[in-house]
Design a protein around this motif. Structure first.
Motif, PDB file in Angstrom:
ATOM      1  N   GLY A 195       0.776  -1.064   0.021  1.00 38.36           N
ATOM      2  CA  GLY A 195      -0.050   0.014  -0.144  1.00 38.36           C
ATOM      3  C   GLY A 195       0.770   1.268  -0.067  1.00 38.36           C
ATOM      4  N   ALA A 196       0.144   2.441  -0.125  1.00 36.69           N
ATOM      5  CA  ALA A 196       0.889   3.709  -0.049  1.00 36.69           C
ATOM      6  C   ALA A 196      -0.043   4.717   0.059  1.00 36.69           C
ATOM      7  CB  ALA A 196       1.336   3.904  -1.610  1.00 36.69           C
ATOM      8  N   ARG A 197       0.640   5.828   0.748  1.00 38.48           N
ATOM      9  CA  ARG A 197      -0.529   7.102   0.893  1.00 38.48           C
ATOM     10  C   ARG A 197      -1.006   7.459  -0.731  1.00 38.48           C
ATOM     11  NH1 ARG A 197       2.298  10.485   5.798  1.00 38.48           N
ATOM     12  NH2 ARG A 197       2.318   8.848   7.213  1.00 38.48           N
ATOM     13  N   LEU A 198      -1.656   8.581  -0.558  1.00 40.36           N
ATOM     14  CA  LEU A 198      -1.933   9.139  -1.848  1.00 40.36           C
ATOM     15  C   LEU A 198      -1.178   9.955  -2.468  1.00 40.36           C
ATOM     16  CD1 LEU A 198      -4.563   9.651  -4.074  1.00 40.36           C
ATOM     17  CD2 LEU A 198      -5.185  11.342  -2.644  1.00 40.36           C
ATOM     18  N   SER A 199      -0.375  10.777  -1.568  1.00 48.78           N
ATOM     19  CA  SER A 199       0.596  11.654  -2.400  1.00 48.78           C
ATOM     20  C   SER A 199       1.941  10.825  -2.608  1.00 48.78           C
ATOM     21  CB  SER A 199       1.188  12.449  -0.898  1.00 48.78           C
ATOM     22  OG  SER A 199       1.520  11.729  -0.017  1.00 48.78           O
ATOM     23  N   GLU A 200       2.176   9.482  -1.932  1.00 50.44           N
ATOM     24  CA  GLU A 200       3.361   8.832  -2.416  1.00 50.44           C
ATOM     25  C   GLU A 200       2.923   7.999  -3.857  1.00 50.44           C
ATOM     26  OE1 GLU A 200       4.798   7.112   1.937  1.00 50.44           O
ATOM     27  OE2 GLU A 200       3.359   6.170   0.904  1.00 50.44           O
ATOM     28  N   LEU A 201       1.633   7.811  -3.929  1.00 46.72           N
ATOM     29  CA  LEU A 201       1.182   7.097  -5.077  1.00 46.72           C
ATOM     30  C   LEU A 201       1.077   7.957  -6.419  1.00 46.72           C
ATOM     31  CD1 LEU A 201       0.115   4.496  -6.436  1.00 46.72           C
ATOM     32  CD2 LEU A 201      -2.269   5.103  -5.580  1.00 46.72           C
ATOM     33  N   ALA A 202       0.585   9.256  -6.302  1.00 42.10           N
ATOM     34  CA  ALA A 202       0.659  10.265  -7.133  1.00 42.10           C
ATOM     35  C   ALA A 202       2.192  10.467  -7.745  1.00 42.10           C
ATOM     36  CB  ALA A 202      -0.192  11.605  -6.675  1.00 42.10           C
ATOM     37  N   ARG A 240      -9.358   2.457   1.179  1.00 41.70           N
ATOM     38  CA  ARG A 240      -8.572   3.370   1.911  1.00 41.70           C
ATOM     39  C   ARG A 240      -8.527   2.661   3.365  1.00 41.70           C
ATOM     40  NH1 ARG A 240     -11.206   6.804  -1.539  1.00 41.70           N
ATOM     41  NH2 ARG A 240      -9.723   8.315  -2.752  1.00 41.70           N
ATOM     42  N   GLU A 241      -7.619   2.638   4.195  1.00 44.98           N
ATOM     43  CA  GLU A 241      -7.434   2.018   5.283  1.00 44.98           C
ATOM     44  C   GLU A 241      -6.461   3.021   5.968  1.00 44.98           C
ATOM     45  OE1 GLU A 241      -4.416  -1.262   5.287  1.00 44.98           O
ATOM     46  OE2 GLU A 241      -6.109  -2.061   4.939  1.00 44.98           O
ATOM     47  N   PRO A 242      -6.693   2.917   7.449  1.00 49.36           N
ATOM     48  CA  PRO A 242      -5.584   3.881   8.464  1.00 49.36           C
ATOM     49  C   PRO A 242      -4.297   3.463   7.975  1.00 49.36           C
ATOM     50  CG  PRO A 242      -7.435   2.927   9.685  1.00 49.36           C
ATOM     51  CD  PRO A 242      -7.613   2.437   8.455  1.00 49.36           C
ATOM     52  N   ARG A 249      -3.707   9.980  11.400  1.00 53.45           N
ATOM     53  CA  ARG A 249      -4.505  11.078  10.390  1.00 53.45           C
ATOM     54  C   ARG A 249      -4.528  10.826   9.084  1.00 53.45           C
ATOM     55  NH1 ARG A 249      -0.793  16.067  11.466  1.00 53.45           N
ATOM     56  NH2 ARG A 249       0.685  14.133  11.140  1.00 53.45           N
ATOM     57  N   ALA A 250      -3.438   9.919   8.538  1.00 53.92           N
ATOM     58  CA  ALA A 250      -3.347   9.617   6.958  1.00 53.92           C
ATOM     59  C   ALA A 250      -4.138   8.229   6.671  1.00 53.92           C
ATOM     60  CB  ALA A 250      -1.755   9.523   6.911  1.00 53.92           C
ATOM     61  N   ARG A 251      -4.275   8.226   5.403  1.00 54.25           N
ATOM     62  CA  ARG A 251      -4.693   6.781   5.012  1.00 54.25           C
ATOM     63  C   ARG A 251      -4.089   6.021   4.059  1.00 54.25           C
ATOM     64  NH1 ARG A 251      -9.191   5.220   7.312  1.00 54.25           N
ATOM     65  NH2 ARG A 251     -10.328   4.822   5.502  1.00 54.25           N
ATOM     66  N   ARG A 252      -3.972   4.906   3.766  1.00 54.90           N
ATOM     67  CA  ARG A 252      -3.273   4.266   2.844  1.00 54.90           C
ATOM     68  C   ARG A 252      -4.266   3.575   2.078  1.00 54.90           C
ATOM     69  NH1 ARG A 252       1.620   3.685   3.580  1.00 54.90           N
ATOM     70  NH2 ARG A 252       2.104   1.792   2.355  1.00 54.90           N
ATOM     71  N   ILE A 253      -3.707   3.633   0.531  1.00 58.32           N
ATOM     72  CA  ILE A 253      -4.501   3.038  -0.444  1.00 58.32           C
ATOM     73  C   ILE A 253      -3.845   1.633  -0.578  1.00 58.32           C
ATOM     74  CG2 ILE A 253      -5.190   3.182  -2.711  1.00 58.32           C
ATOM     75  CD1 ILE A 253      -5.731   5.393  -1.022  1.00 58.32           C
ATOM     76  N   VAL A 254      -4.686   0.589  -0.558  1.00 57.72           N
ATOM     77  CA  VAL A 254      -4.079  -0.767  -0.601  1.00 57.72           C
ATOM     78  C   VAL A 254      -5.046  -1.643  -1.560  1.00 57.72           C
ATOM     79  CG1 VAL A 254      -3.081  -0.920   1.741  1.00 57.72           C
ATOM     80  CG2 VAL A 254      -5.748  -1.636   1.415  1.00 57.72           C
ATOM     81  N   PHE A 255      -4.596  -2.466  -2.337  1.00 56.07           N
ATOM     82  CA  PHE A 255      -5.339  -3.507  -2.974  1.00 56.07           C
ATOM     83  C   PHE A 255      -6.192  -4.458  -2.123  1.00 56.07           C
ATOM     84  CE2 PHE A 255      -1.783  -3.288  -5.904  1.00 56.07           C
ATOM     85  CZ  PHE A 255      -2.392  -2.948  -7.089  1.00 56.07           C
TER      86      PHE A 255
END
Length: 180
Positions: free
Chosen positions: A70-77, A102-104, A110-116
């Motif tokens: 997974g990754a944070r949205l900013s990292e993925l972008a 999206r998961e904690p 405060r951040a969310r991670r994007i995971v498959f």
């Protein structure tokens, strides 16, 4: 389809490296999506969306860039070379299709991670098979020797020491497999 007429002195615009690379990338991505649409391994609902051209090549950015952890949205972008807003729109689509969630973030409440999701992991495996087939078709079309030279040339070019653009590091081979 209308064909534009170009004069002899402006034909270079049709055959320069950047344009050819762009056309080749689009053709490759279109072929991968076609293979995904017809794959018995891709999740059925997603292959149906691909078959009806409801999944754009832009969705491939998430498939290419999201690490399994997974990754944070900013990292993925940043990894995909997109704005956070544009990546956020793609993530929203992928959440709606059940590819990602999206998961904690365990490092920052405060951040969310994007995971498959499990469906997303199935999509990823079907994507891998489609990429392997598209690469094999490329090798069959141009020959193994030319394919090897193209791959080596693209890796060398992508790994080159280009000056940073607006304070960002260039996307290249050294960095593409590392999380930002």
């Amino acid at each position: 389809m209308t064909t534009l007429a170009y004069g002899v002195d402006e034909r270079w615009r049709l055959t320069h490296l950047g344009r050819l690379l762009g056309h080749a990338r689009r053709r490759f991505d279109e072929r991968v999506l076609w293979l995904m649409a017809h794959s018995p391994h891709a999740p059925l609902a997603l292959s149906n969306l691909a078959a009806r051209q409801r999944i754009s090549a832009a969705i491939v950015h998430i498939t290419r860039h999201l690490p399994l952890a997974g990754a944070r949205l900013s990292e993925l972008a940043a990894s995909a070379g997109m704005t956070k807003q544009a990546m956020g729109d793609l993530v929203d689509q992928c959440v709606a299709w059940g590819l990602v969630r999206r998961e904690p973030d365990p490092r920052d409440a405060r951040a969310r991670r994007i995971v498959f999701t499990p469906t997303g992991l199935d999509w990823l495996q079907a994507f891998r098979r489609a990429v392997e087939q598209a690469e094999a078709e490329f090798r069959a079309a141009v020959g193994d020797a030319v394919a090897a030279v193209v791959l080596l040339g693209l890796e060398a070019y992508a790994d080159g020491d280009l000056p940073p653009m607006q304070g960002q590091r260039p996307y290249n081979v050294r960095h593409r497999d590392q999380a930002p």
